[in-house]
Write a protein that holds these residues in place. Sequence first.
Motif, mmCIF file in Angstrom:
data_model
loop_
_atom_site.group_PDB
_atom_site.id
_atom_site.type_symbol
_atom_site.label_atom_id
_atom_site.label_comp_id
_atom_site.label_asym_id
_atom_site.label_seq_id
_atom_site.Cartn_x
_atom_site.Cartn_y
_atom_site.Cartn_z
ATOM 1 N N CYS A 173 0.820 -1.206 0.000
ATOM 2 C CA CYS A 173 0.000 0.000 0.000
ATOM 3 C C CYS A 173 0.859 1.263 0.000
ATOM 4 C CB CYS A 173 -0.956 0.010 1.192
ATOM 5 S SG CYS A 173 -2.216 1.297 1.050
ATOM 6 N N SER B 74 -7.134 4.978 0.305
ATOM 7 C CA SER B 74 -6.407 4.179 1.288
ATOM 8 C C SER B 74 -5.227 4.936 1.893
ATOM 9 C CB SER B 74 -5.887 2.890 0.648
ATOM 10 O OG SER B 74 -6.970 2.106 0.195
ATOM 11 N N PHE B 75 -4.681 5.895 1.180
ATOM 12 C CA PHE B 75 -3.502 6.601 1.677
ATOM 13 C C PHE B 75 -3.868 7.563 2.808
ATOM 14 C CE2 PHE B 75 -1.268 6.254 -2.720
ATOM 15 C CZ PHE B 75 -0.937 4.934 -2.450
ATOM 16 N N ASN B 76 -3.052 7.568 3.867
ATOM 17 C CA ASN B 76 -3.233 8.538 4.943
ATOM 18 C C ASN B 76 -1.903 9.118 5.432
ATOM 19 O OD1 ASN B 76 -2.193 6.504 6.589
ATOM 20 N ND2 ASN B 76 -4.221 5.838 7.244
ATOM 21 N N SER C 264 1.642 6.282 1.766
ATOM 22 C CA SER C 264 1.373 4.933 2.274
ATOM 23 C C SER C 264 0.081 4.946 3.093
ATOM 24 C CB SER C 264 2.525 4.409 3.129
ATOM 25 O OG SER C 264 2.492 4.982 4.415
ATOM 26 N N CYS C 265 -0.350 3.742 3.449
ATOM 27 C CA CYS C 265 -1.577 3.574 4.227
ATOM 28 C C CYS C 265 -1.309 3.532 5.717
ATOM 29 C CB CYS C 265 -2.281 2.283 3.815
ATOM 30 S SG CYS C 265 -2.635 2.208 2.058
ATOM 31 N N LYS C 266 -0.030 3.501 6.114
ATOM 32 C CA LYS C 266 0.256 3.453 7.554
ATOM 33 C C LYS C 266 1.617 4.043 7.838
ATOM 34 C CE LYS C 266 1.306 -1.408 6.859
ATOM 35 N NZ LYS C 266 1.173 -2.740 7.278
#
Length: 195
Positions: A132, A170-172, A193-195
């Motif tokens: 991700c 999905s990206f945060n 990225s997602c995380k």
Amino acid sequence: MIQDKNFAIEFKPDSALISMLNKDVEYRALSKFEKETIYWISLMRKDPPRFCQDYVKPFLSQFPELRGSEAKALERDLNNAVSLSVLFPGENLKRSAQTQAEYLAKTNRFSHDGPKGKSFKQRMDEVGISECAGENLFEGKSDPLMTLILLLIDHGVQGGGHRKALMNPSFNKIGVGMVEEKPGFILMVQDFSCK
């Protein structure tokens, strides 16, 4: 080819968004350019149709040479999009993006491959992101709002990859790396990225 001029627009900053971003310790430690880049991306993600009305349409009025199929697709995508999460900085992404920006500037390349031929996936693995993730590359004026709109329009970029990364629900997390190539012009890398 885009006209060599600045995007002239008056705007009122979103104080609620600025307050939210300023609660993040990593955000407060960023450079002015990095903060503005994350602010504008987050503002677009917060309310895509309004961003289209308030910023994309005035931009296309000032730069009519960019009115084409990509701009029409962007307006459609923004007007049909729902609110997305705000992006917060990730220190690992910032390091990755800055390393890549410096490498590209030093080698005069424009590629997602990094030092020693490492692929984007290998570079992300090195900073602890195994899935991700996404990356945008940009070269041009050092105006964060103008940069965002140009990446969203994705003029001449097949598949609209920059727009897809910027609007990925999905990206945060984001990291911004930048090298000033000459006064007022930058080479920038955005890692997501997602995380």
